[in-house]
Design a protein around this motif. Structure first.
Motif, short mmCIF file in Angstrom:
data_model
loop_
_atom_site.label_atom_id
_atom_site.label_comp_id
_atom_site.label_asym_id
_atom_site.label_seq_id
_atom_site.Cartn_x
_atom_site.Cartn_y
_atom_site.Cartn_z
N TRP A 58 -1.58 66.44 -8.33
CA TRP A 58 -1.93 67.22 -7.15
C TRP A 58 -2.84 68.37 -7.56
CZ3 TRP A 58 -0.81 64.83 -2.89
CH2 TRP A 58 0.35 64.06 -2.77
N HIS A 59 -3.84 68.64 -6.75
CA HIS A 59 -4.68 69.81 -7.06
C HIS A 59 -5.29 70.41 -5.80
CE1 HIS A 59 -7.20 66.19 -7.34
NE2 HIS A 59 -8.26 66.93 -7.03
N ASP A 60 -5.28 71.75 -5.77
CA ASP A 60 -5.99 72.50 -4.73
C ASP A 60 -6.66 73.67 -5.42
OD1 ASP A 60 -3.97 74.80 -4.63
OD2 ASP A 60 -2.71 73.10 -4.06
N ILE A 79 -12.53 67.24 -14.39
CA ILE A 79 -12.58 68.47 -15.19
C ILE A 79 -13.44 69.47 -14.43
CG2 ILE A 79 -12.31 67.22 -17.39
CD1 ILE A 79 -15.66 68.79 -16.63
N ARG A 80 -13.18 70.75 -14.65
CA ARG A 80 -14.01 71.81 -14.04
C ARG A 80 -14.50 72.71 -15.16
NH1 ARG A 80 -12.67 69.39 -9.27
NH2 ARG A 80 -10.51 68.72 -9.45
N PHE A 81 -15.76 73.05 -15.13
CA PHE A 81 -16.31 74.04 -16.06
C PHE A 81 -16.86 75.18 -15.21
CE2 PHE A 81 -19.59 76.00 -18.66
CZ PHE A 81 -18.87 76.29 -19.80
N ALA A 93 -4.75 70.65 -0.90
CA ALA A 93 -4.24 69.88 -2.04
C ALA A 93 -4.34 68.37 -1.75
CB ALA A 93 -2.79 70.27 -2.32
N HIS A 94 -4.69 67.65 -2.77
CA HIS A 94 -4.69 66.18 -2.71
C HIS A 94 -4.55 65.64 -4.13
CE1 HIS A 94 -9.42 66.23 -2.95
NE2 HIS A 94 -8.90 66.29 -4.15
N ARG A 95 -4.43 64.32 -4.23
CA ARG A 95 -4.45 63.72 -5.56
C ARG A 95 -5.16 62.38 -5.48
NH1 ARG A 95 1.84 61.88 -6.83
NH2 ARG A 95 2.15 60.63 -4.95
N HIS A 96 -5.70 61.97 -6.60
CA HIS A 96 -6.43 60.69 -6.67
C HIS A 96 -6.38 60.17 -8.10
CE1 HIS A 96 -9.45 63.65 -7.84
NE2 HIS A 96 -9.44 64.15 -6.62
N THR A 97 -6.59 58.86 -8.23
CA THR A 97 -6.53 58.28 -9.57
C THR A 97 -7.71 58.68 -10.45
OG1 THR A 97 -7.33 56.22 -8.59
CG2 THR A 97 -4.97 56.35 -9.08
N GLU A 156 -12.25 68.16 2.75
CA GLU A 156 -11.49 68.50 1.53
C GLU A 156 -12.16 69.49 0.58
OE1 GLU A 156 -8.43 65.93 2.73
OE2 GLU A 156 -8.28 67.03 0.86
N ARG A 157 -13.46 69.30 0.29
CA ARG A 157 -14.10 70.09 -0.76
C ARG A 157 -15.53 70.44 -0.38
NH1 ARG A 157 -9.52 69.99 -2.03
NH2 ARG A 157 -8.59 69.36 -4.00
N ARG A 158 -16.00 71.64 -0.79
CA ARG A 158 -17.41 71.94 -0.62
C ARG A 158 -18.11 71.66 -1.95
NH1 ARG A 158 -17.27 76.93 0.54
NH2 ARG A 158 -17.20 76.94 2.79
#
Ligand code: GTQ
Ligand code: FE2
Length: 363
Positions: A145-147, A112-114, A104-108, A68-70
Protein backbone atom coordinates in the motif's frame (compact mmCIF):
# COMPACT_ATOMS: atom_id res chain seq x y z
CA UNK A 1 11.04 -25.12 -56.07
CA UNK A 2 11.54 -24.86 -59.82
CA UNK A 3 7.84 -25.14 -60.48
CA UNK A 4 6.94 -22.27 -58.14
CA UNK A 5 5.63 -19.09 -59.66
CA UNK A 6 5.27 -15.68 -58.05
CA UNK A 7 1.53 -16.09 -58.15
CA UNK A 8 1.70 -19.37 -56.25
CA UNK A 9 3.97 -17.79 -53.63
CA UNK A 10 1.67 -14.81 -53.20
CA UNK A 11 -1.24 -17.20 -52.79
CA UNK A 12 0.70 -19.10 -50.13
CA UNK A 13 1.36 -15.90 -48.14
CA UNK A 14 -2.27 -14.85 -48.50
CA UNK A 15 -3.52 -18.24 -47.31
CA UNK A 16 -1.11 -18.30 -44.37
CA UNK A 17 -2.29 -14.85 -43.27
CA UNK A 18 -5.92 -15.93 -43.64
CA UNK A 19 -5.43 -18.68 -41.04
CA UNK A 20 -3.18 -16.69 -38.66
CA UNK A 21 0.12 -18.28 -39.58
CA UNK A 22 3.31 -16.31 -40.23
CA UNK A 23 6.32 -17.51 -42.24
CA UNK A 24 9.43 -16.93 -40.11
CA UNK A 25 11.72 -16.64 -43.13
CA UNK A 26 10.17 -13.28 -44.04
CA UNK A 27 10.71 -11.72 -40.58
CA UNK A 28 13.72 -13.51 -39.14
CA UNK A 29 16.11 -10.53 -39.52
CA UNK A 30 13.78 -8.36 -37.48
CA UNK A 31 13.07 -11.01 -34.83
CA UNK A 32 16.64 -12.11 -34.33
CA UNK A 33 18.97 -9.16 -34.87
CA UNK A 34 22.67 -9.70 -34.05
CA UNK A 35 22.44 -7.24 -31.14
CA UNK A 36 19.48 -5.71 -29.21
CA UNK A 37 17.50 -3.23 -31.31
CA UNK A 38 15.32 -1.40 -28.77
CA UNK A 39 12.36 0.55 -30.08
CA UNK A 40 13.01 3.25 -27.49
CA UNK A 41 15.48 5.89 -28.62
CA UNK A 42 17.97 7.91 -26.59
CA UNK A 43 16.03 10.95 -25.37
CA UNK A 44 16.06 13.74 -22.80
CA UNK A 45 13.35 15.71 -21.01
CA UNK A 46 14.56 18.98 -19.53
CA UNK A 47 13.49 20.30 -16.15
CA UNK A 48 13.06 23.72 -17.75
CA UNK A 49 10.28 22.30 -19.92
CA UNK A 50 8.73 19.84 -17.45
CA UNK A 51 8.51 22.00 -14.36
CA UNK A 52 6.26 24.81 -15.68
CA UNK A 53 3.95 22.13 -17.09
CA UNK A 54 3.85 20.34 -13.73
CA UNK A 55 3.00 23.72 -12.15
CA UNK A 56 0.11 24.15 -14.58
CA UNK A 57 -1.10 20.66 -13.68
CA UNK A 58 -0.96 21.59 -9.97
CA UNK A 59 -3.21 24.58 -10.75
CA UNK A 60 -5.65 22.72 -12.99
CA UNK A 61 -5.80 19.09 -11.96
CA UNK A 62 -6.76 18.00 -8.45
CA UNK A 63 -5.29 14.78 -7.03
CA UNK A 64 -8.19 12.52 -6.17
CA UNK A 65 -9.59 8.98 -6.37
CA UNK A 66 -9.83 7.71 -9.90
CA UNK A 67 -6.94 9.79 -11.27
CA UNK A 68 -4.91 8.78 -8.19
CA UNK A 69 -1.66 10.63 -9.01
CA UNK A 70 -0.43 13.84 -10.62
CA UNK A 71 2.23 12.28 -12.79
CA UNK A 72 3.78 13.30 -16.11
CA UNK A 73 5.21 10.17 -17.70
CA UNK A 74 8.27 10.26 -19.91
CA UNK A 75 6.90 9.03 -23.23
CA UNK A 76 9.75 7.82 -25.39
CA UNK A 77 9.02 8.90 -28.99
CA UNK A 78 10.36 5.58 -30.29
CA UNK A 79 7.63 3.56 -28.57
CA UNK A 80 4.73 4.49 -30.84
CA UNK A 81 2.63 6.22 -28.18
CA UNK A 82 3.24 3.90 -25.22
CA UNK A 83 3.72 6.04 -22.09
CA UNK A 84 7.07 4.41 -21.20
CA UNK A 85 10.56 5.86 -20.93
CA UNK A 86 11.95 2.64 -22.43
CA UNK A 87 10.65 -0.81 -23.30
CA UNK A 88 11.06 -2.08 -19.72
CA UNK A 89 10.91 1.09 -17.61
CA UNK A 90 8.34 3.66 -16.57
CA UNK A 91 9.84 7.04 -15.70
CA UNK A 92 7.87 10.11 -14.63
CA UNK A 93 7.78 13.42 -12.81
CA UNK A 94 5.30 13.43 -9.93
CA UNK A 95 4.26 16.54 -8.02
CA UNK A 96 2.06 17.56 -5.11
CA UNK A 97 0.90 21.06 -4.17
CA UNK A 98 0.80 22.35 -0.57
CA UNK A 99 -1.23 20.13 1.81
CA UNK A 100 -2.29 17.77 -0.99
CA UNK A 101 -2.42 13.99 -0.59
CA UNK A 102 -2.56 11.22 -3.18
CA UNK A 103 -4.89 8.34 -2.22
CA UNK A 104 -3.55 4.98 -1.06
CA UNK A 105 -3.49 2.05 -3.47
CA UNK A 106 -1.37 -0.96 -4.28
CA UNK A 107 -0.30 -2.71 -7.47
CA UNK A 108 1.98 -5.53 -8.52
CA UNK A 109 4.38 -3.24 -10.39
CA UNK A 110 7.09 -2.03 -8.01
CA UNK A 111 8.18 1.58 -7.80
CA UNK A 112 11.02 3.79 -6.63
CA UNK A 113 11.02 7.56 -6.00
CA UNK A 114 14.03 9.83 -6.25
CA UNK A 115 13.29 13.22 -4.69
CA UNK A 116 14.21 16.30 -6.71
CA UNK A 117 12.83 19.34 -5.00
CA UNK A 118 10.76 20.45 -2.03
CA UNK A 119 10.18 19.08 1.42
CA UNK A 120 7.36 18.04 3.69
CA UNK A 121 6.07 14.98 1.79
CA UNK A 122 6.02 11.49 3.20
CA UNK A 123 5.10 8.31 1.35
CA UNK A 124 3.44 5.76 3.59
CA UNK A 125 4.51 2.27 2.51
CA UNK A 126 2.45 -0.50 4.13
CA UNK A 127 1.95 1.65 7.22
CA UNK A 128 5.50 3.06 7.41
CA UNK A 129 5.58 6.82 6.77
CA UNK A 130 8.82 7.58 4.87
CA UNK A 131 9.83 11.26 4.98
CA UNK A 132 11.17 12.49 1.66
CA UNK A 133 13.91 15.09 1.20
CA UNK A 134 15.85 16.05 -1.94
CA UNK A 135 18.22 13.28 -3.04
CA UNK A 136 16.46 10.58 -1.00
CA UNK A 137 15.42 7.29 -2.59
CA UNK A 138 12.11 5.75 -1.41
CA UNK A 139 10.90 2.26 -2.33
CA UNK A 140 7.34 1.08 -2.79
CA UNK A 141 7.76 -2.64 -3.45
CA UNK A 142 5.23 -4.73 -5.37
CA UNK A 143 1.79 -4.97 -3.71
CA UNK A 144 2.66 -2.60 -0.84
CA UNK A 145 0.00 0.00 0.00
CA UNK A 146 1.25 3.49 -0.71
CA UNK A 147 0.00 7.06 -0.54
CA UNK A 148 1.82 10.38 -0.72
CA UNK A 149 1.00 13.17 1.75
CA UNK A 150 2.30 16.71 1.53
CA UNK A 151 2.25 17.99 5.11
CA UNK A 152 4.04 21.18 4.07
CA UNK A 153 3.21 24.51 2.42
CA UNK A 154 5.39 24.13 -0.65
CA UNK A 155 5.23 22.17 -3.88
CA UNK A 156 7.16 18.94 -4.09
CA UNK A 157 8.65 17.20 -7.14
CA UNK A 158 10.13 13.75 -7.49
CA UNK A 159 11.07 11.17 -10.10
CA UNK A 160 9.02 7.95 -10.23
CA UNK A 161 10.48 4.78 -11.69
CA UNK A 162 8.37 1.65 -12.13
CA UNK A 163 8.81 -1.82 -13.59
CA UNK A 164 5.30 -1.46 -15.06
CA UNK A 165 6.26 -2.28 -18.67
CA UNK A 166 7.91 -5.53 -17.52
CA UNK A 167 5.01 -6.57 -15.30
CA UNK A 168 2.59 -5.68 -18.12
CA UNK A 169 4.61 -7.77 -20.61
CA UNK A 170 4.31 -10.66 -18.15
CA UNK A 171 0.52 -10.10 -17.94
CA UNK A 172 0.82 -9.83 -14.18
CA UNK A 173 -0.64 -6.38 -13.40
CA UNK A 174 -3.05 -6.23 -10.44
CA UNK A 175 -4.31 -2.97 -8.86
CA UNK A 176 -6.40 -2.22 -5.78
CA UNK A 177 -7.69 0.91 -4.09
CA UNK A 178 -7.09 1.14 -0.36
CA UNK A 179 -10.36 0.09 1.30
CA UNK A 180 -10.16 2.80 3.96
CA UNK A 181 -11.48 4.19 6.22
CA UNK A 182 -10.14 7.38 4.61
CA UNK A 183 -8.21 7.77 1.38
CA UNK A 184 -4.82 7.57 3.09
CA UNK A 185 -3.39 5.01 5.48
CA UNK A 186 -3.44 6.18 9.08
CA UNK A 187 -0.37 8.24 9.93
CA UNK A 188 1.77 6.25 12.38
CA UNK A 189 3.07 7.96 15.51
CA UNK A 190 6.64 7.22 14.45
CA UNK A 191 7.85 7.97 10.90
CA UNK A 192 10.71 6.17 9.06
CA UNK A 193 10.38 2.88 10.91
CA UNK A 194 12.34 0.88 8.31
CA UNK A 195 15.22 3.31 8.66
CA UNK A 196 15.29 2.89 12.43
CA UNK A 197 15.09 -0.91 12.21
CA UNK A 198 17.76 -1.32 9.53
CA UNK A 199 20.46 1.14 10.55
CA UNK A 200 22.99 -1.71 10.49
CA UNK A 201 24.12 -3.48 7.35
CA UNK A 202 25.64 -2.08 4.20
CA UNK A 203 23.19 -0.09 2.14
CA UNK A 204 25.46 0.54 -0.86
CA UNK A 205 27.84 -1.45 -2.99
CA UNK A 206 30.63 0.04 -5.04
CA UNK A 207 30.81 -0.12 -8.80
CA UNK A 208 30.13 -3.22 -10.82
CA UNK A 209 26.83 -4.88 -11.72
CA UNK A 210 27.59 -8.11 -9.85
CA UNK A 211 25.71 -8.33 -6.54
CA UNK A 212 23.68 -11.29 -5.30
CA UNK A 213 20.17 -11.82 -6.69
CA UNK A 214 17.12 -11.95 -4.44
CA UNK A 215 13.42 -12.20 -5.33
CA UNK A 216 12.51 -10.21 -2.19
CA UNK A 217 12.61 -6.41 -2.05
CA UNK A 218 14.78 -4.51 0.43
CA UNK A 219 13.18 -4.16 3.89
CA UNK A 220 14.84 -0.73 4.11
CA UNK A 221 12.45 1.62 2.31
CA UNK A 222 14.44 4.84 2.39
CA UNK A 223 18.00 5.75 1.48
CA UNK A 224 19.12 9.22 2.53
CA UNK A 225 21.07 11.52 0.24
CA UNK A 226 23.57 12.26 3.04
CA UNK A 227 24.46 8.53 3.08
CA UNK A 228 24.61 8.26 -0.71
CA UNK A 229 26.79 11.35 -0.84
CA UNK A 230 29.09 9.95 1.87
CA UNK A 231 29.45 6.67 -0.07
CA UNK A 232 30.38 8.54 -3.24
CA UNK A 233 32.88 10.64 -1.27
CA UNK A 234 34.40 7.53 0.24
CA UNK A 235 34.87 6.07 -3.23
CA UNK A 236 36.29 9.32 -4.53
CA UNK A 237 38.89 9.20 -1.75
CA UNK A 238 39.88 5.65 -2.72
CA UNK A 239 40.19 6.04 -6.50
CA UNK A 240 40.91 8.62 -9.15
CA UNK A 241 38.49 7.21 -11.73
CA UNK A 242 36.51 9.83 -13.68
CA UNK A 243 33.24 8.10 -12.74
CA UNK A 244 32.31 6.82 -9.26
CA UNK A 245 29.36 4.44 -8.95
CA UNK A 246 27.38 3.09 -6.02
CA UNK A 247 24.42 0.74 -6.14
CA UNK A 248 21.73 1.05 -3.47
CA UNK A 249 21.30 -2.44 -1.96
CA UNK A 250 19.24 -4.50 0.45
CA UNK A 251 21.15 -4.20 3.79
CA UNK A 252 20.37 -7.84 4.64
CA UNK A 253 21.43 -9.50 1.39
CA UNK A 254 23.37 -7.00 -0.74
CA UNK A 255 20.87 -7.56 -3.59
CA UNK A 256 19.21 -4.86 -5.69
CA UNK A 257 16.57 -2.71 -3.96
CA UNK A 258 13.71 -4.40 -5.83
CA UNK A 259 13.88 -7.75 -7.64
CA UNK A 260 13.07 -5.97 -10.92
CA UNK A 261 14.78 -2.61 -10.51
CA UNK A 262 18.34 -1.57 -9.80
CA UNK A 263 19.15 1.90 -8.48
CA UNK A 264 22.52 3.59 -8.55
CA UNK A 265 24.23 6.92 -8.13
CA UNK A 266 27.13 8.24 -10.19
CA UNK A 267 29.52 11.04 -9.36
CA UNK A 268 31.41 12.42 -12.34
CA UNK A 269 34.54 14.35 -11.57
CA UNK A 270 34.88 17.88 -12.92
CA UNK A 271 36.50 17.98 -16.33
CA UNK A 272 36.60 14.19 -16.69
CA UNK A 273 34.94 11.73 -19.04
CA UNK A 274 34.06 8.07 -18.42
CA UNK A 275 34.96 5.09 -20.60
CA UNK A 276 32.15 4.26 -23.05
CA UNK A 277 30.24 1.08 -22.19
CA UNK A 278 27.37 -0.84 -23.77
CA UNK A 279 25.12 -2.76 -21.37
CA UNK A 280 22.15 -5.04 -21.87
CA UNK A 281 19.10 -3.40 -20.33
CA UNK A 282 17.54 0.04 -20.32
CA UNK A 283 18.59 2.90 -18.08
CA UNK A 284 16.81 6.10 -17.05
CA UNK A 285 19.06 8.82 -15.64
CA UNK A 286 18.02 11.71 -13.43
CA UNK A 287 20.49 14.58 -13.11
CA UNK A 288 20.58 15.72 -9.50
CA UNK A 289 23.54 18.04 -8.95
CA UNK A 290 25.99 19.79 -11.24
CA UNK A 291 26.07 19.93 -15.02
CA UNK A 292 27.50 17.61 -17.58
CA UNK A 293 26.80 15.69 -20.74
CA UNK A 294 26.31 12.09 -21.79
CA UNK A 295 27.14 10.75 -25.23
CA UNK A 296 24.72 8.00 -26.25
CA UNK A 297 25.43 6.31 -29.57
CA UNK A 298 27.28 9.37 -30.85
CA UNK A 299 24.66 11.91 -29.76
CA UNK A 300 25.50 14.33 -26.99
CA UNK A 301 22.88 15.07 -24.32
CA UNK A 302 23.69 18.10 -22.16
CA UNK A 303 22.07 18.04 -18.74
CA UNK A 304 21.63 19.88 -15.46
CA UNK A 305 19.57 19.48 -12.26
CA UNK A 306 16.16 17.84 -12.77
CA UNK A 307 16.76 16.73 -16.37
CA UNK A 308 15.88 13.11 -17.16
CA UNK A 309 17.24 11.00 -20.01
CA UNK A 310 17.16 7.48 -21.36
CA UNK A 311 19.91 5.21 -22.62
CA UNK A 312 18.26 2.19 -24.29
CA UNK A 313 19.70 -1.32 -24.10
CA UNK A 314 23.09 -1.81 -25.75
CA UNK A 315 23.59 1.88 -26.54
CA UNK A 316 27.14 3.16 -26.03
CA UNK A 317 27.11 5.47 -22.99
CA UNK A 318 29.79 7.79 -21.67
CA UNK A 319 29.42 10.60 -19.17
CA UNK A 320 31.37 13.82 -18.76
CA UNK A 321 31.05 16.72 -16.36
CA UNK A 322 32.06 20.36 -16.57
CA UNK A 323 31.73 20.74 -12.80
CA UNK A 324 31.41 17.78 -10.39
CA UNK A 325 28.01 16.23 -11.08
CA UNK A 326 25.76 13.54 -9.61
CA UNK A 327 23.37 11.32 -11.57
CA UNK A 328 20.75 8.96 -10.22
CA UNK A 329 20.22 5.90 -12.45
CA UNK A 330 17.42 3.36 -12.67
CA UNK A 331 17.92 0.07 -14.57
CA UNK A 332 16.32 -3.30 -15.26
CA UNK A 333 19.70 -5.00 -14.67
CA UNK A 334 18.42 -7.30 -11.87
CA UNK A 335 15.99 -8.90 -14.33
CA UNK A 336 18.60 -9.22 -17.09
CA UNK A 337 20.97 -10.84 -14.60
CA UNK A 338 18.38 -13.15 -13.04
CA UNK A 339 17.52 -14.45 -16.52
CA UNK A 340 21.16 -14.86 -17.58
CA UNK A 341 20.84 -12.14 -20.22
CA UNK A 342 23.15 -9.50 -18.83
CA UNK A 343 26.33 -8.57 -20.66
CA UNK A 344 28.43 -5.50 -21.13
CA UNK A 345 31.12 -4.33 -23.48
CA UNK A 346 33.68 -1.66 -22.77
CA UNK A 347 34.55 0.31 -25.90
CA UNK A 348 38.21 1.06 -26.51
CA UNK A 349 37.79 4.60 -27.83
CA UNK A 350 35.73 7.64 -26.86
CA UNK A 351 32.78 8.05 -29.21
CA UNK A 352 32.84 10.59 -32.00
CA UNK A 353 30.06 13.10 -31.32
CA UNK A 354 28.04 13.39 -34.52
CA UNK A 355 25.06 15.28 -33.15
CA UNK A 356 24.01 17.43 -30.20
CA UNK A 357 20.49 16.72 -28.93
CA UNK A 358 18.09 19.66 -28.62
CA UNK A 359 15.42 18.98 -25.99
CA UNK A 360 11.85 19.76 -26.90
CA UNK A 361 10.59 23.07 -25.52
CA UNK A 362 7.42 25.11 -25.72
CA UNK A 363 7.64 28.43 -27.53
O1 GTQ B 1 2.92 7.19 -7.02
O2 GTQ B 1 1.74 5.41 -6.82
O3 GTQ B 1 4.43 7.38 -11.69
O4 GTQ B 1 0.89 4.22 -9.00
C1 GTQ B 1 2.80 5.67 -11.74
C2 GTQ B 1 1.91 4.86 -11.03
C3 GTQ B 1 3.37 6.76 -9.68
C4 GTQ B 1 2.36 6.19 -7.52
C5 GTQ B 1 3.54 6.61 -11.04
C6 GTQ B 1 1.76 5.02 -9.66
C7 GTQ B 1 2.48 5.97 -8.98
FE1 FE2 C 1 1.18 3.56 -7.16
Amino acid sequence: MTATTDTELEALYRDLAAVDLRPLWTITDRLLPPTPQPQAIPWLWSAATMKPLARRAIELVPVERGGERRVLSLQNPGLGGLPYAAGTLWGALQCLGPREAAPAHRHTPGAIRFVLEGDGVWTTVDGDACDMHPGDLVLTPSWNWHDHVNGGDGEMYWFDGLDLPMVAALDAVFFEEYPGPGEQQPEPAEHNRSEHTHHDGTRYRAGAVDGPLDPAPSPLLIYRWADTDAQLEQQAAASDEPLLTVEYVNPNTGASVLPTLGCGAHRIRAGRRSTPVRRVGNAVYVAFRGRGSTVIDGRRFDWGPGDMFVAPSWSAVEHAADEQADLFVLTDAPVQRALGLYREQVLPEPQAVTEVFTPRELR
